[in-house]
Structure formats: structure tokens, C-alpha cells
Design a protein around this motif. Structure first.
Motif, PDB file in Angstrom:
ATOM      1  N   PHE A 246       0.842  -1.187   0.000  1.00 27.64           N
ATOM      2  CA  PHE A 246       0.000   0.000   0.000  1.00 27.64           C
ATOM      3  C   PHE A 246       0.880   1.241   0.000  1.00 27.64           C
ATOM      4  N   VAL A 247       0.242   2.373  -0.283  1.00 28.76           N
ATOM      5  CA  VAL A 247       0.936   3.660  -0.362  1.00 28.76           C
ATOM      6  C   VAL A 247       0.290   4.602   0.642  1.00 28.76           C
ATOM      7  N   GLY A 248       1.095   5.380   1.338  1.00 30.59           N
ATOM      8  CA  GLY A 248       0.548   6.347   2.292  1.00 30.59           C
ATOM      9  C   GLY A 248       1.548   7.443   2.603  1.00 30.59           C
ATOM     10  N   GLN A 249       1.054   8.460   3.310  1.00 29.60           N
ATOM     11  CA  GLN A 249       1.915   9.557   3.739  1.00 29.60           C
ATOM     12  C   GLN A 249       2.423   9.259   5.143  1.00 29.60           C
ATOM     13  N   ILE A 250       3.717   9.464   5.346  1.00 31.13           N
ATOM     14  CA  ILE A 250       4.332   9.171   6.641  1.00 31.13           C
ATOM     15  C   ILE A 250       4.051  10.322   7.605  1.00 31.13           C
ATOM     16  N   ARG A 251       3.283  10.056   8.649  1.00 32.32           N
ATOM     17  CA  ARG A 251       2.949  11.070   9.641  1.00 32.32           C
ATOM     18  C   ARG A 251       3.964  11.145  10.768  1.00 32.32           C
ATOM     19  N   ASN A 252       4.627  10.021  11.042  1.00 33.08           N
ATOM     20  CA  ASN A 252       5.582  10.006  12.153  1.00 33.08           C
ATOM     21  C   ASN A 252       6.579   8.872  11.945  1.00 33.08           C
ATOM     22  N   ILE A 253       7.822   9.097  12.349  1.00 35.01           N
ATOM     23  CA  ILE A 253       8.855   8.061  12.320  1.00 35.01           C
ATOM     24  C   ILE A 253       9.454   7.958  13.711  1.00 35.01           C
ATOM     25  N   SER A 254       9.496   6.740  14.248  1.00 41.31           N
ATOM     26  CA  SER A 254      10.048   6.506  15.580  1.00 41.31           C
ATOM     27  C   SER A 254      11.135   5.443  15.487  1.00 41.31           C
ATOM     28  N   LEU A 255      12.355   5.805  15.831  1.00 43.45           N
ATOM     29  CA  LEU A 255      13.488   4.888  15.774  1.00 43.45           C
ATOM     30  C   LEU A 255      13.646   4.177  17.116  1.00 43.45           C
ATOM     31  N   GLN A 256      13.489   2.850  17.103  1.00 46.68           N
ATOM     32  CA  GLN A 256      13.643   2.036  18.300  1.00 46.68           C
ATOM     33  C   GLN A 256      14.943   1.239  18.203  1.00 46.68           C
ATOM     34  N   THR A 257      15.246   0.505  19.271  1.00 53.14           N
ATOM     35  CA  THR A 257      16.471  -0.290  19.288  1.00 53.14           C
ATOM     36  C   THR A 257      16.426  -1.399  18.250  1.00 53.14           C
ATOM     37  N   THR A 258      15.262  -2.023  18.104  1.00 53.23           N
ATOM     38  CA  THR A 258      15.141  -3.184  17.212  1.00 53.23           C
ATOM     39  C   THR A 258      14.377  -2.897  15.928  1.00 53.23           C
ATOM     40  N   ASN A 259      13.705  -1.763  15.834  1.00 57.62           N
ATOM     41  CA  ASN A 259      12.923  -1.497  14.641  1.00 57.62           C
ATOM     42  C   ASN A 259      12.729  -0.004  14.436  1.00 57.62           C
ATOM     43  N   VAL A 260      12.326   0.339  13.232  1.00 57.64           N
ATOM     44  CA  VAL A 260      11.880   1.689  12.925  1.00 57.64           C
ATOM     45  C   VAL A 260      10.372   1.608  12.708  1.00 57.64           C
ATOM     46  N   THR A 261       9.602   2.440  13.438  1.00 56.19           N
ATOM     47  CA  THR A 261       8.153   2.428  13.331  1.00 56.19           C
ATOM     48  C   THR A 261       7.688   3.672  12.584  1.00 56.19           C
ATOM     49  N   TYR A 262       6.943   3.430  11.494  1.00 48.20           N
ATOM     50  CA  TYR A 262       6.375   4.514  10.697  1.00 48.20           C
ATOM     51  C   TYR A 262       4.867   4.522  10.895  1.00 48.20           C
ATOM     52  N   LYS A 263       4.285   5.699  11.020  1.00 47.31           N
ATOM     53  CA  LYS A 263       2.823   5.819  11.059  1.00 47.31           C
ATOM     54  C   LYS A 263       2.377   6.368   9.718  1.00 47.31           C
ATOM     55  N   LEU A 264       1.632   5.556   8.945  1.00 46.10           N
ATOM     56  CA  LEU A 264       1.230   5.922   7.593  1.00 46.10           C
ATOM     57  C   LEU A 264      -0.271   6.211   7.518  1.00 46.10           C
ATOM     58  N   ASP A 265      -0.609   7.158   6.672  1.00 48.72           N
ATOM     59  CA  ASP A 265      -1.996   7.585   6.449  1.00 48.72           C
ATOM     60  C   ASP A 265      -2.222   7.637   4.944  1.00 48.72           C
ATOM     61  N   ASP A 266      -3.257   6.927   4.452  1.00 54.14           N
ATOM     62  CA  ASP A 266      -3.543   6.967   3.009  1.00 54.14           C
ATOM     63  C   ASP A 266      -4.882   7.611   2.693  1.00 54.14           C
ATOM     64  N   GLY A 267      -5.479   8.285   3.680  1.00 56.29           N
ATOM     65  CA  GLY A 267      -6.778   8.915   3.468  1.00 56.29           C
ATOM     66  C   GLY A 267      -7.943   8.033   3.856  1.00 56.29           C
ATOM     67  N   THR A 268      -7.718   6.712   3.971  1.00 59.79           N
ATOM     68  CA  THR A 268      -8.786   5.800   4.413  1.00 59.79           C
ATOM     69  C   THR A 268      -8.578   5.368   5.855  1.00 59.79           C
ATOM     70  N   GLY A 269      -7.405   5.636   6.406  1.00 63.07           N
ATOM     71  CA  GLY A 269      -7.103   5.243   7.773  1.00 63.07           C
ATOM     72  C   GLY A 269      -5.607   5.385   8.032  1.00 63.07           C
ATOM     73  N   THR A 270      -5.200   5.078   9.254  1.00 59.66           N
ATOM     74  CA  THR A 270      -3.778   5.131   9.622  1.00 59.66           C
ATOM     75  C   THR A 270      -3.377   3.802  10.247  1.00 59.66           C
ATOM     76  N   ILE A 271      -2.123   3.443  10.050  1.00 59.24           N
ATOM     77  CA  ILE A 271      -1.616   2.192  10.615  1.00 59.24           C
ATOM     78  C   ILE A 271      -0.118   2.323  10.822  1.00 59.24           C
ATOM     79  N   GLU A 272       0.394   1.593  11.807  1.00 54.48           N
ATOM     80  CA  GLU A 272       1.834   1.589  12.053  1.00 54.48           C
ATOM     81  C   GLU A 272       2.509   0.525  11.200  1.00 54.48           C
ATOM     82  N   VAL A 273       3.677   0.863  10.717  1.00 51.85           N
ATOM     83  CA  VAL A 273       4.487  -0.048   9.917  1.00 51.85           C
ATOM     84  C   VAL A 273       5.830  -0.212  10.626  1.00 51.85           C
ATOM     85  N   LYS A 274       6.199  -1.443  10.922  1.00 52.20           N
ATOM     86  CA  LYS A 274       7.448  -1.700  11.630  1.00 52.20           C
ATOM     87  C   LYS A 274       8.451  -2.376  10.692  1.00 52.20           C
TER      88      LYS A 274
END
Length: 290
Positions: free
Chosen positions: A79-107
């Protein structure tokens, strides 16, 4: 374009690819057990989706570790979305994506051994640049649920280079959704419409060719009502001047009540197959040349 259960996809420009939804770098993400991975290879697919579809997806039974979208088993998604937030963790990078139909975290799990430490900052960009906040990105991965919260475990995330890809993806996701929810839009529905038209024509005088055929040989669309088909056949087969036929003549030729003729005529006008001539109750076929 085949969107059946054997749906094959392009790699959408991802390095590492997803030929038929197979293995991609990073698919050994944390939390996947061996049995799930072994099971998935034989039936893996890659399906374009919206975030709302991911949020609405459901398990077919309580013990299932995969999700169903449009009553179809779904493994890997893109899927394609706009990145609303990026959070760098020790084991992963978490992105919060929004495509206009909803938002979800991507790890995106950081695997220094596999990627030589390059993914710690790039976040799985696949060598095509670094995803940034407020920028658009395409994601490949699997939908997961942990503590009743859903996220996508990403194999690859890369920034969008051509913004036409955003619209293209939404159109493709819509086409796949319509395929699974309503069936193939062209061949099967067209054949069904032709078969229905032939049967109706045979039951009303054996004029199957006249009932199915449109101006210039065009077929009436699948789902056209019986009244509209009879009106169309009557106008097409009844001798007339260049002014067309009055609704009373059509009612007589088609064997319909006046109300049915008017309903059928409105339907054909909305389809662009007939038009009014000398008055609103005199109709003629719209001939399409070429």
C-alpha cells in the motif's frame, strides 16, 4: 489482468522483488513462527490494498494467523501512504502511515547482520532513498496483530519518486477489490449479459440478435432491465421514419404497459442508447458509427 487466487504481481520497483508474493528481504521479521512461514510459501500472494481494508480484515477462525479481505485469504500486502511520524527504536523503525482511508503503524525490523547495518538509518528504503516524515512511501509486508492492535511487519518501505504512483495504487486496489467482491468485471459479466439477452429474446419472438445488439453492434450492458431490453428491441425492429417511434407505438410493439415503457426508456436514455426527437415521447436509437 488476472486477480484470481493465482494473482501474480510486479515488484512495484522494490529491490529484492516479490515475484508471486515470495520471499523478500526482511521477511524473517520478529514474531513469525516457523510453521506460519512454512505454510505461507505455497499460497503466498501480494495484494494491493488500502489501510481501511487492513483495519477491516478479519481472521477466518480464532486460531488462524492470516487475514481475510473480501473473503479471500491475504498474505503479503502492498500500500501507499503519507508518513505522519517516524520513531526509531532499538530493534525497529516504526512509521505511522496515512492513506486517506485510515492510519496504521508499519514496523521495519533492523537486521544488522543481513543488511550490514545500513537499515538502521534508512529504515528499509531498498536503496532508493530514505523515507521522511510527511513524504509518501510504498510498503510491502504482512498484516499482524499484537495486543489487539494491528500493524504491518514490513519487508521493504521506500519513498515514492513519482506521485502518479499514489493514484495508480488506489485504482489498482479498487480493481482488485471489485474483482473479489463482484467478480471479473469484463469477461464473465459480459458473457452473462449476452446469455440473459439471448434467452429473453428467444422468449419474446426469437429475436435474440435484435435484443442483444446495440447501435453499431454494441451489446446492452449486463444488468439492463427486461423492460429496457424490450423497448430497445421494439425501436430497433419496428419500421419508422427518421423521427423515431412514439411511446404508444413502442408499447404496442413491445407488449408493455405505458409505465414500463417509460421506465425502460429512461434507463436507455441514461445509458446513452436512445434520444428524444420531435417531442419527449418520441424516441429513436442513437446510432454509433465505427
Amino acid at each position: 489482468m488476472d486477480y484470481s487466487n493465482n494473482y501474480t504481481t510486479t515488484s512495484y520497483g522494490a529491490q529484492g522483488g516479490a515475484n508471486g508474493g515470495g520471499f523478500m528481504p526482511g521477511s524473517q521479521s520478529n514474531g513469525d513462527n516457523a510453521s506460519t512461514t512454512k505454510r505461507g510459501y505455497g499460497k503466498d500472494t501480494l495484494r494491493p490494498v488500502t489501510i481501511k481494508q487492513l483495519l477491516d480484515a478479519h481472521h477466518p477462525h480464532p486460531d488462524a494467523e492470516y487475514f481475510m479481505i473480501d473473503s479471500s485469504e491475504t498474505t503479503q500486502v502492498t500500500f501507499v501512504g503519507q508518513i505522519r511520524n517516524i520513531s526509531l527504536q532499538t530493534t525497529n523503525v516504526t512509521y505511522k502511515l496515512d492513506d486517506g482511508t485510515g492510519t496504521i503503524e508499519v514496523k521495519v525490523w533492523i537486521d544488522a547482520e543481513a543488511f550490514g547495518g545500513e537499515e538502521g538509518e534508512g529504515g528499509g528504503g531498498g536503496g532508493k532513498g530514505k523515507p521522511v516524515e510527511q513524504g509518501y512511501a510504498r510498503v510491502w509486508g504482512r498484516l499482524k496483530a499484537f495486543n489487539n492492535k494491528r500493524h504491518v511487519g514490513a519487508n521493504i518501505i521506500r519513498p515514492i519518486q513519482d506521485y502518479n504512483e499514489v493514484q495508480y495504487h488506489l485504482l489498482e486496489a479498487t480493481a482488485v477489490h471489485l474483482h473479489f467482491s463482484r467478480g471479473p468485471p469484463e469477461q464473465l459479466d459480459s458473457a452473462k449479459g449476452q446469455g440473459n439477452g439471448a434467452a429473453a429474446a428467444a422468449a419474446n419472438g426469437g429475436a435474440a440478435q435484435q435484443q442483444q445488439g446495440g447501435a453499431g453492434g454494441q451489446l446492452l450492458p449486463a444488468g439492463t432491465s427486461m423492460a429496457a431490453r424490450k423497448v430497445y428491441q421494439a425501436i430497433r425492429s419496428t419500421p419508422q421514419s427518421n423521427e423515431g417511434l412514439h411511446v404508444q407505438q413502442i408499447a404496442t410493439a413491445a407488449g408493455l404497459e405505458m409505465a414500463e415503457v417509460l421506465r425502460g426508456g429512461d434507463e436507455l436514455m441514461n445509458l446513452g442508447l436512445i434520444f428524444t426527437t420531435v417531442d419527449e415521447h418520441t424516441w429513436a436509437l442513437l446510432e454509433i458509427n465505427g
